[in-house]
Write a protein that holds these residues in place. Structure first.
Motif, short mmCIF file in Angstrom:
data_model
loop_
_atom_site.label_atom_id
_atom_site.label_comp_id
_atom_site.label_asym_id
_atom_site.label_seq_id
_atom_site.Cartn_x
_atom_site.Cartn_y
_atom_site.Cartn_z
N GLY A 282 0.46 -0.91 0.22
CA GLY A 282 0.09 -0.36 0.10
C GLY A 282 1.01 1.69 -0.15
N SER A 283 0.42 2.19 0.19
CA SER A 283 0.52 3.61 0.38
C SER A 283 0.48 4.43 1.18
N VAL A 284 1.72 4.91 2.12
CA VAL A 284 1.54 5.72 3.27
C VAL A 284 1.24 7.28 2.63
N LYS B 79 3.30 12.58 1.20
CA LYS B 79 2.99 10.74 1.16
C LYS B 79 4.54 10.75 0.94
N VAL B 80 4.83 9.09 2.16
CA VAL B 80 6.40 8.63 1.88
C VAL B 80 6.17 7.31 1.42
N HIS C 155 6.77 0.63 -0.81
CA HIS C 155 8.35 1.41 -0.63
C HIS C 155 8.61 2.40 -0.84
N ARG C 156 9.25 2.98 0.31
CA ARG C 156 9.18 4.34 0.62
C ARG C 156 9.76 5.55 -0.50
N LEU C 157 9.54 6.48 -0.83
CA LEU C 157 9.30 7.40 -2.07
C LEU C 157 10.75 7.60 -1.76
N ALA C 158 11.68 8.47 -0.62
CA ALA C 158 12.56 8.97 0.19
C ALA C 158 13.60 7.85 0.66
#
Lengths: 445, 445
Positions: B92-94, B384-385, B390-393
């Motif tokens: 998912g997204s966080v 959004k992280v 998967h992490r975006l940063a």
């Protein structure tokens, strides 16, 4: 590297002291004892717990290569000192109270006898391990005493202070008499029963509450415990009465319901009425939500028809008394008794023993804190559990510890069992211990 | 198997619900938000912390073979369901508040958008991770505000609730503005400064206190901080004055002293006088022993000449408020907003955003809690992280988070900075959010 047994899981000052001991070749035998300086006002007794993990730590303690590299690069430590840690092992002996033993202020629950550096390094983690499980076992025992015969389950993982706390809380609560825990990994690790119902989100994810009940029951036919308070508790109970015959036709029994908000006693009474009228008298009622021993006493005093309780946050963080004044103090070095005299923090010197007195039928009447080599009347409680760095016996099964707790709680004076602190449990300081302390106080340093 | 990321580090009911979702093929997108229902009376604001560990957990979450075997043998789960967990991943997204962001009641600090089973399973550990570090960062920030310009060090490992709590407390205190921690492993893991002096046992193991001082100083020439209160604090200070010239001849400077018992303000004043008269004006005074933000304010208000503080038990267990009412609630499923209506525990539905308003010079004036897709005036705080699991940063360096905290604390209304709760920080609920909640309340379930 195993986090739980890491040699760097300690305070930096232990290592700076070890460097001093190394430079000065101070390797003689040290005796440290671990005890509670005082009990919190909210506690009349404590239950010793966590020894299993403490012994495991001592047996497996060593510096990993990456830890030695980190120390070498830190800047505060000499290469010779860091090299000396490569072969570091705990080679000492340990006396301890068996887990589940009740104890009081000033009574040692652990004694370490080892070369000074070994006995020193382990202070921080030994306290950390014994403090938390003792804290939780003691809190859990209060819940058990407050709700005799009720099913109590640890629900506290989410607000326990980290992963290890969650696992240890489950263990400590179980050994104190809880039926089990909701924390699955604790079930796998410690072989204790796990319990679980459903959360509000399952109800909310369905458009109709009755569909959620039916789907959950069908998927979990052996463990149907339904949560009633997502929208309206009594309405949900009536839906369940309507649903039960259909489930019964499919061979599914509803085992219980859970109420998690509002006036728990009043809702339980109304729900009990609805269930009984709906031919569901065998369905049990569980309650949860900010519970602790105080709320349990209130609910049961109010006659709430509740069969079991999920106890979470207030158990796993022991919120009314979240820490104990547990300390680990040098009592003897190189054959001489030692005494710290700091204001308000003075300690009793020497190798001590707790002598516990009982009536003929086993009821506890008082303890005497004396010296190990000057036996007093009563049962000596500290037993040797480790020698030369190795355990003297295999791990105690949790069920044995549970039996010990049951007997301990039954033998406590009724006023302590009732959660009242007056009169406090009598712990006499043996005259020879007072004399030893007075003698040491006359020395100048 | 890594304890910290174990898929069984969850409550059993998550798995019984997953079995239901599996049976009913309920795999649509769920939106959960994590927020504090209310703040403890002892807190005027909280600082979000623990996101780094939460994202690490989500990225690495999978069932180990031994965990699947245990579930298969547990009896409550069907073989088909257990088999379905083999490939379980979080996809998912966080959205989240950056660590170190100040927040208030009802404001989400994390939003998970994922297929229902994935978003459900992670509830227990996400709360566990974010709860504890948020708790400690918030407590530590109060200490920082109470003692501006003073050196603050986390001394709490021994009475933290387990190993993970000790490590996370060190991290959370550091990001909130502490100078570092005494916990060595936290230094290695998180690259934060470690501090350490000596314990009473080192003094006690010597026959003469001055010998202990001299040996310690010689073994640790770069970090000589001596503990004064083992026997008599002022006598020890005088011994140190006598010793200092000899050490100076050997090129060793005494950096500081520590006082750990008695009336800390009075001892500090007397010791300061003795040191200054003994040509040791540059030696700093550290204090420790049952300290927290309340004691820091008292000591500094009394003008105690103390340069630094070791803060232990009351920090790592946040003893005045040992838990937060942090929850994780379903706000939307399959495209429809959802609302729990339990008494006293109703939630605001939908995907929300915090809109923060500031004056031209950056001071916070109030927040608006609204819906993400209906922007309001102010800076939207949730970012959004994570996407597709998967992490975006990359991980945020702790020093960046420390800078953020510094700015956040400076921008808080002065009444909050002073540790007073009246008037509370204004958080407006956007009218469209109230309307959405009212609309959902009219639905029957």
């Amino acid at each position: 590297m195993n986090l739980a047994n890491s040699a760097l899981l300690t305070d930096l000052y232990q290592l700076t002291m070890l460097q001093t001991y190394h430079a000065e070749r101070m390797q003689e035998t040290a005796v440290f004892e671990l005890f509670a300086r005082r009990l919190p006002p909210e506690r009349e007794f404590l239950l010793a717990a966590g020894l299993e993990q403490a012994l495991d730590y001592l047996e497996n303690l060593r510096f990993a290569t990456e830890e030695l590299d980190w120390l070498a690069g830190h800047g505060g430590f000499s290469p010779q000192f860091v090299a000396s840690l490569e072969d570091f092992r705990f080679t000492g002996s340990v006396h301890a109270l068996p887990e589940g033993t009740a104890f009081f202020a000033n009574e040692p629950i652990l004694r370490v006898v080892a070369p000074l550096p070994e006995a020193q390094l382990v202070e921080s983690r030994l306290i950390n391990l014994l403090h938390y499980q003792t804290l939780i076992a003691s809190k859990a025992a209060r819940c058990v005493l407050a709700a005799p015969g009720k099913l109590l389950v640890d629900f506290g993982m989410r607000r326990a202070h980290g992963a290890e706390a969650a696992l240890f809380a489950a263990r400590a609560a179980y050994l104190a008499g809880f039926a089990g825990s909701a924390t699955v990994l604790a079930g796998m690790r410690f072989d204790i029963p796990v319990f679980g119902t459903m959360a509000h989100s399952l109800i909310q994810a369905h458009d109709r509450e009755e569909d959620a009940f039916e789907h959950f029951a069908a998927a979990q036919p052996g463990n149907v415990v339904l949560l009633l308070d997502t929208y309206d508790t009594e309405t949900a109970a009536r839906k369940l009465v309507a649903l039960a015959p259909h489930l019964r036709e499919r061979g599914i029994q509803i085992r219980g319901v859970r109420i998690d908000s509002g006036d728990l006693a009043e809702h339980a009474r109304r729900v009990r009425g609805i269930l009984n009228a709906g031919d569901l008298a065998q369905v049990t009622i569980l309650a949860s939500g900010d519970l602790d021993e105080y709320r349990l006493r209130e609910l049961l005093a109010a006659g709430a028809p509740i069969d079991g309780f999920g106890i979470g946050t207030r158990l796993d963080a022991s919120t009314d008394a979240p820490t104990l004044d547990l300390v680990y103090k040098l009592q003897e070095y190189a054959g001489l008794p030692r005494r710290k005299r700091s204001e308000g923090k003075a300690t009793w010197p020497g190798r001590k023993q707790i002598y516990r007195q009982r009536t003929a039928n086993g009821a506890l009447t008082g303890d005497c804190l004396g010296l190990e080599d000057m036996p007093r009347t009563g049962e000596p409680l500290l037993v040797k559990v480790m020698e030369n760095g190795h355990r003297l016996a295999p791990s105690e099964p949790l069920d044995i510890i549970r039996d010990r707790v049951r007997m301990q709680l039954a033998a406590l004076p009724p006023v302590l069992r009732a959660g009242r602190g007056e009169p406090p449990y009598p712990v006499e300081i043996a005259p020879e211990l007072r004399e030893l302390a007075a003698r040491l106080d006359q020395k100048t340093h």
